[in-house]
Design a protein around this motif. Sequence first.
Motif, PDB file in Angstrom:
ATOM      1  N   ASN A 193      -2.310   3.595  -7.456  1.00 44.15           N
ATOM      2  CA  ASN A 193      -1.994   3.056  -6.128  1.00 44.15           C
ATOM      3  C   ASN A 193      -1.901   1.526  -6.136  1.00 44.15           C
ATOM      4  OD1 ASN A 193      -4.881   3.260  -6.556  1.00 44.15           O
ATOM      5  ND2 ASN A 193      -5.124   2.536  -4.465  1.00 44.15           N
ATOM      6  N   VAL A 217       2.782  10.901   0.839  1.00 43.74           N
ATOM      7  CA  VAL A 217       1.468  10.468   0.352  1.00 43.74           C
ATOM      8  C   VAL A 217       0.405  11.358   0.979  1.00 43.74           C
ATOM      9  CG1 VAL A 217      -0.195   8.575   0.261  1.00 43.74           C
ATOM     10  CG2 VAL A 217       2.253   8.089   0.097  1.00 43.74           C
ATOM     11  N   ASP A 239      -7.804   7.495  -2.603  1.00 41.72           N
ATOM     12  CA  ASP A 239      -6.831   6.392  -2.679  1.00 41.72           C
ATOM     13  C   ASP A 239      -5.402   6.899  -2.779  1.00 41.72           C
ATOM     14  OD1 ASP A 239      -8.848   4.549  -2.491  1.00 41.72           O
ATOM     15  OD2 ASP A 239      -9.077   4.318  -4.658  1.00 41.72           O
ATOM     16  N   GLY A 240      -5.204   8.177  -2.520  1.00 41.70           N
ATOM     17  CA  GLY A 240      -3.858   8.704  -2.405  1.00 41.70           C
ATOM     18  C   GLY A 240      -3.386   9.521  -3.591  1.00 41.70           C
ATOM     19  N   GLU A 295       0.849  -1.194   0.000  1.00 46.29           N
ATOM     20  CA  GLU A 295       0.000   0.000   0.000  1.00 46.29           C
ATOM     21  C   GLU A 295       0.885   1.245   0.000  1.00 46.29           C
ATOM     22  OE1 GLU A 295      -3.225  -0.286  -0.198  1.00 46.29           O
ATOM     23  OE2 GLU A 295      -3.313  -2.444   0.154  1.00 46.29           O
ATOM     24  N   LEU A 296       0.303   2.367  -0.425  1.00 46.23           N
ATOM     25  CA  LEU A 296       1.052   3.624  -0.407  1.00 46.23           C
ATOM     26  C   LEU A 296       1.520   3.961   1.014  1.00 46.23           C
ATOM     27  CD1 LEU A 296      -0.988   5.919  -2.827  1.00 46.23           C
ATOM     28  CD2 LEU A 296       1.328   5.039  -3.165  1.00 46.23           C
TER      29      LEU A 296
END
Length: 575
Positions: A555, A381, A389-390, A294-295
């Motif tokens: 992402n 981020v 979702d970033g 994940e980020l």
Amino acid sequence: MQRKKKFIKLRSQRWFSSDTLRGSGHISRILQLGLTEEDIEKKPIIGIINTWSEINHCHSHLKERAKDVKKGILQAGGVPIEMPAISLAEVFQKPSTMMYRNFLAMETEELLRSYPIDGCVLMGGCDKTTPGLLMGAISMNIPTIFVPAGAMLRGHWRGETLGSGSDIWKYWDELRAGNISKRDWKEMIEGIARSPGTCMTMGTASTMTSIAEVMGFSLTNASSIPAPDSGHRRMATYSGRRIVDMVIEDLKPSDIITEKTIANAIKVLMALGGSTNGLIHVIALARRAGIELELEHFEKIGLETPYLANLRPAGKYLMEDFYYAGGLGALLQGMHRLLNLAEKTCTGKTLGDNIEGYKIFNHEVIKTPDNPIEPAGGLIVLKGNLAPDGAVLKANAADPKFHEHIGKAIVFDNYNEMAKKIDDPSLDVNPDSVLILRNSGPVGGPGMPEWGMLPIPKKLLRQGVRDMVRISDARMSGTSYGTCILHVAPESWVGGPLSLVRSGDLIEVNVPLRKLEVKVSKDELNSRKAAQKTKPVKFSRGYGKIFSEHVLQANKGCDFDFLEPAGPTPEPEIH
Ligand code: FES
């Protein structure tokens, strides 16, 4: 020369049985290629996936360099077979090389699967080539070594050192501001690319070749050797020798990539002040190996990893200086306490063994965690109602005054609209405005073109403005700089919140709080969403159609959904 080491059952031998009609046909055609029966009996066949092409300026030396790789393979008792693959020349290929990264990954995987290959040498370096080659090889999972193309020499102009990309952007602004002449500009672009090799700033190419090395796919310091250096030839020869032993040892990508290897890759990305593109590619590489990333992992590791390499675009020096200062081996040795040193690499040894004895020779260029440029990595981020979702910001390449900022949005629906309006004297823009470019994401771009460093409007350039807040679902060249918030996910083309913003809305960026918000009520955003029409698919046929229908969001690494691990792919049936 026959290998004297232990006999192993080679994958390629399944093709060459004289007991069957097909096998005899295969042998006949191998003989036609000038090889001998001895070559195919016990010697590993090494596929050299070479991304050389006359259109690819960064790989123009790889045709010659493949000879050194072959020399090493022959010296070690293997059989080299060179197989060209699509060449992704960053500056020429449209709409974006990123659209073709997955194409190269598929081609690499299928070339290796469908032919009698026991191990492979991957040759490339220009931005998307490294991840594309590695993604394919990870999925195929046969012994693999990566030969990075190496960076080109420093640029020169009137006694000044020039850096790829970064100085192009800088002097283009000076030309638009009227501070340099067209003749100056012409001389500058003549002096900025002086030899074969990839961009010599810490752009995407050097970021990704360094990451490939720390992950264990290249020999130690291979990624730091300049392309024209004779050491680059020797590295290619050693890589050729080593892959033969890797086949005998059956040392595959699955033995090399672990969660800890991926953590090392992220740490090096942060310590180098590497390209924002690195996030997308590392996620894709990890997911090919079945590792969910994940980020937030980047955010967490970034906070624990200092920024150490004083390289442009965020710093001062270039890849040639980095090599003379000790290269990646020295940087890794300097930060060894932060790394997972027990991870296995292509050398057959651990990362810790590989970097033993490497030293920093110039502490101006390569810093240590005790004396970092900055205590934490620069890739941030951001999340919020504009990027659920970033989104990504290279904070150390941004003017700190924008780390906490609220400004009015100026929205461009696509690149052409932006290019047409950005220098219009009537554009209602001031230094606090927030420029937004949408429909530039994985599907909308397509392929997330590197449009994220939107140009500063000419009238502001003339006032001396050199940075502004810019937001997009595009990517940005690793050689770019400025307060450019990128990779907004989900992208606007598929209905992400960026598609709901209107010019005049207030946008809040808060780096300490990791926040990216549009200051519009939920009810108003919902009503804008309800009035929205679905965007059409951009391609009705061909690779573009496959891309549009299957590419994942930024992402998730922009891989194709059907290329992610889903159980073993069968080997070709051999008759
Ligand atoms: Fe190939 Fe920059 S254009 S690395």
